[in-house]
Design a protein around this motif. Sequence first.
Motif, short mmCIF file in Angstrom:
data_model
loop_
_atom_site.label_atom_id
_atom_site.label_comp_id
_atom_site.label_asym_id
_atom_site.label_seq_id
_atom_site.Cartn_x
_atom_site.Cartn_y
_atom_site.Cartn_z
N VAL A 1 37.24 50.21 44.77
CA VAL A 1 37.02 48.77 44.59
C VAL A 1 38.30 48.09 45.06
O VAL A 1 39.33 48.75 45.25
N SER A 2 38.26 46.80 45.27
CA SER A 2 39.44 46.15 45.82
C SER A 2 40.62 46.31 44.86
O SER A 2 40.47 46.24 43.64
N THR A 3 41.79 46.55 45.44
CA THR A 3 42.97 46.92 44.66
C THR A 3 43.28 45.89 43.57
O THR A 3 43.48 46.25 42.41
N ASN A 4 43.28 44.62 43.96
CA ASN A 4 43.66 43.61 42.98
C ASN A 4 42.63 43.43 41.89
O ASN A 4 42.95 43.10 40.75
N PHE A 5 41.35 43.65 42.26
CA PHE A 5 40.31 43.42 41.27
C PHE A 5 40.22 44.57 40.27
O PHE A 5 39.70 44.40 39.16
N LYS A 6 40.72 45.72 40.68
CA LYS A 6 40.67 46.88 39.80
C LYS A 6 41.27 46.55 38.42
O LYS A 6 40.74 46.94 37.39
N ALA A 7 42.35 45.78 38.45
CA ALA A 7 43.01 45.42 37.19
C ALA A 7 42.09 44.59 36.30
O ALA A 7 42.11 44.73 35.07
N ALA A 8 41.26 43.74 36.92
CA ALA A 8 40.33 42.92 36.13
C ALA A 8 39.29 43.81 35.45
O ALA A 8 38.95 43.61 34.28
N LEU A 9 38.79 44.78 36.18
CA LEU A 9 37.79 45.69 35.61
C LEU A 9 38.40 46.53 34.51
O LEU A 9 37.79 46.77 33.47
N GLN A 10 39.64 46.96 34.72
CA GLN A 10 40.32 47.75 33.69
C GLN A 10 40.55 46.93 32.42
O GLN A 10 40.39 47.41 31.30
N LEU A 11 40.89 45.66 32.65
CA LEU A 11 41.07 44.77 31.50
C LEU A 11 39.75 44.62 30.74
O LEU A 11 39.72 44.71 29.50
N ALA A 12 38.66 44.43 31.49
CA ALA A 12 37.34 44.32 30.85
C ALA A 12 37.04 45.59 30.06
O ALA A 12 36.49 45.54 28.96
N GLY A 13 37.43 46.72 30.62
CA GLY A 13 37.23 47.99 29.93
C GLY A 13 38.02 48.06 28.63
O GLY A 13 37.51 48.51 27.60
#
Lengths: 578, 578
Positions: free
Chosen positions: B558-570
């Motif tokens: 997934v896009s590098t910068n967005f990965k952090a958003a998904l991890q945060l959601a997790g």
Amino acid sequence: MTRKVPLANYLFTRLRQLGVGAVHGVPGDYTLRALDYLQPAGLRWIGSCNELNAGYAADGYARVKGISALFTTYGVGELSAINAVMGSYAEFSPVVHIVGTAPRNAYTSRAMVHHSLGDGNLRIFADMYAKVTAAQANLIDVKTAPETIDQTLEQCMVQSRPVYIELPSDMVAAQVPEVRLSVPLNVSPPKNTDEAEDHVVSAVLSRIYASKKPYILVDGLVAPDGIVDEVSEFARITGFPTFALTFGGGIIRGDLENFHGVHAGKFGTLDFTSYTDTADLALLFGPLLSDTNTLGWSTVPKKEITISLRRTAIELGPSSHNLHIKSFMQKLITRLDSSRLSARKPTPSLSSPRDLIKNLPEIDPSAAIDQDTFYLRISSFFRAGDIVICANGTPLVGGRDFVLPVGARLINSSIFLSVGHMLPAAQGIALVQCELAESGHTPGRTIFFEGDGSFQASAQELSTIIRYRLDVTIFIINNEGYAYERHIHGMDEEYNDVAPWRYLEAPSFFGAPTNGSYKIELHDVKTWGELDKVIKNAGFQDGKGLKMVNVRMGRDDVSTNFKAALQLAGRQLMADAK
Amino acid sequence: MTRKVPLANYLFTRLRQLGVGAVHGVPGDYTLRALDYLQPAGLRWIGSCNELNAGYAADGYARVKGISALFTTYGVGELSAINAVMGSYAEFSPVVHIVGTAPRNAYTSRAMVHHSLGDGNLRIFADMYAKVTAAQANLIDVKTAPETIDQTLEQCMVQSRPVYIELPSDMVAAQVPEVRLSVPLNVSPPKNTDEAEDHVVSAVLSRIYASKKPYILVDGLVAPDGIVDEVSEFARITGFPTFALTFGGGIIRGDLENFHGVHAGKFGTLDFTSYTDTADLALLFGPLLSDTNTLGWSTVPKKEITISLRRTAIELGPSSHNLHIKSFMQKLITRLDSSRLSARKPTPSLSSPRDLIKNLPEIDPSAAIDQDTFYLRISSFFRAGDIVICANGTPLVGGRDFVLPVGARLINSSIFLSVGHMLPAAQGIALVQCELAESGHTPGRTIFFEGDGSFQASAQELSTIIRYRLDVTIFIINNEGYAYERHIHGMDEEYNDVAPWRYLEAPSFFGAPTNGSYKIELHDVKTWGELDKVIKNAGFQDGKGLKMVNVRMGRDDVSTNFKAALQLAGRQLMADAK
């Protein structure tokens, strides 16, 4: 110290205790965490392609296993599935719908969270579900959650209807006492008092003994009511002429001489009305008297001659008695004195599909397959243990002519009749067969008859069948459209056409393995000879893997006698406003 | 003598007058008769494979055409579609949902008719729809039906939200006066009073003139609010730094130097927060501020610096003014004196996806395609007139980096985010493009980006695209599962996998003609070189027929910068109950 378990573990353990082996659904962010608790509780996850189909699959699983579970995300997920759950509600299929909801603070803050309407009202979905489920629970309180779960699951079993459980994502791992799990849920029906039961048994027996021309009429709720064996036994020992409504087609043992098949009034392949119209007693078991199931209520016996027997009530004409049916039936059978049956003799005037099959002419191998005799002829293919599923449309109607061997079962829909319901349901049912095999039983086959129009509605669940390597035999009744509806209205109208799919390419498209690890068998037939060759082949008969037969029939072909029913429906449709 | 027309003809003529060219749905017995009135009213029938998909298709059609119609049977049909209609409601898509209901006497007799719950309550479906539609009508009275239809359709247009119309099967041919049909429906927004409008225009202008560090933030409701051109023009003449929220990605003309693309806070490919966090004015157009659309509300400007402009209200901080937006915007633009803009200068610190594209390294033809640059690179493929559609999941996120040419448009979802929504929607949109071509306009292409997981949810509508010979270019982002969700939770869990379909076999399975009457082009690509060759081919670029590109990407990519958003959601998902 009180031992504790995570709430999700508690819920899933309870499901396992009730006999659930697998949970159907589609993952969503608010369900992901809970999914981790499935396997430790002994449950398998079955990922469907969409939530509506997951709902249908859970419905099918529940009809055979007696309980099932559906797990979706809230909002978009549960609303995609609501039509399936409504169907389960209408037809008494016990599905536990678990909804993974947003964390509790999203509800109080009225946040504009995804998968919602954006108006801050996240309760709207549960409000809708309250209308189509037998019980609802929202697991927001760790103190009451275990008891709430228990009560809700008990209602699912006792009422044999779907229930709705909201599991907020922040409650998944909440620790709850484990202690209740050692006490089995109370899913036994309420016990009848001897006095009340005796009274009604006597009243029913009096009517039975007095009857000169009785008949038994069996409908499909006999299955969720849990009295399949009792009703067959009652039919056997009375010897009364016994018929089924369409929904009840597979209940009575197929070898009973006095079982004459489905009663579809003037529109049936066989017409029993000269008997039923002059009968003095109708024992009606498990009725779900929709217009379609009763051919416009034409096969519903007159109230004054009817004894209606359902899950929780026995009705003798105008008087209704709240009794649970199971122990009532057992007592009725025990007390029945067959020497007092005035009408216990064969009724030679009544024929049956068995007779029709015996009298069918030899097949002409080069002749086209027709609706009038297909369902009769295919009956020779069925064996004990088979579950035969008829999708809505021509298979539902044609399946009235099936002759099922003892130990085979029929699944169809009585009132909700949602297009696309039965392919996912067949997946759910095949999974139950698979679980039976894994637990050491001899597995039966899952044999599914589906029209092309309804296949298209939920076709992707064929990929779920393949993905989980389930064993299903599918006959696609391919007549290039909605044949059933053509005869109601618009015979040649484009709106009754469907796209010309190449059905037998489905397994490859849906990712079937090519390494031989899962057997795929495909056949295209349009003549009796071609069909005969397929169904007589032992490799085909084994029911292993996915077998698809594309049965090409005439575009406008429907069974001769039923055509009149469709034409009548068409005329009623054209009745003008007053 | 008053000339009369059948009620169905009246309804369909009104739809035609509003610009509807085609009606999506699935036939059912209670709709068949009415379907005969479509063609005479100039409407085309588009038969979808199931009702949920028909609802999604109608949603797509409405987003582009400004109105659409969905026609289902009642009960099973409408409830299958309710999730789609809810999505239209949440995202302001004007769909007229017509429901063919049982004859009126079934409602009064509380009959146990098919497609219902069997409890005699046939109003339950309409009760549910009342919560998710802007207006409802039940055409049971021939005297009031025409006026009721008119009012309901007006509400659909004025509120830009779905409405619900029940057409009983026995009312289809009821004769109603034709006379109202000669008076156009009143779908113009309520007129603002000059005084009120002037007052707020002045107030907004004062704030604009006073601002030292303003920005414009554009969201997707600008489209249903009907001010796409005005907002672009406003951005052009102010020269203010302009950003979009994800849902508003395609609103602003792509050639405006001061348009910097999508503002996704810290999680965007570009991070504009050093500017936006210190701004003193945010002009927020067409907001639909869901968590997903705003990266957990991180990109929502502080209330005290925000002027929010929506369809019927302008909000300056705490004060709200009920004004219709269209004439307000026109006055705002006319009155704006650009010489008084203290902040009218380029903002060199702000980059844009245009710059990113310019600075991308030359492709390595043998390198694997990655999420980080795919959406930037594919932008060169887009042309004026294109409608680019991003399904939920990775395409929705990746599409933030698109650079669209002037005259191209982006369609995505902001809050409802239903899996499977966009393939049927793409069918609806392609139909609008087809209608544009038929009416003499140069048709644009319909270009659709879809993940494999969501493709599976509604795949059969590819057959509807083929059946009606629509022109669609599909890029399947194939990463073997729900990649988006893997990063939230369960990276290697089976529940985030999907079945390994052979996507490029779809057209053949779904019945694509082989006689050359409809062009099918299929490509499987996993390297930049392979992709480049496909999209640079003129035959591929023409957008004719069905083109499918199976774009294989890394399972976890997934896009590098967005990965952090998904991890945060997790991490938020794992937050325990208190």
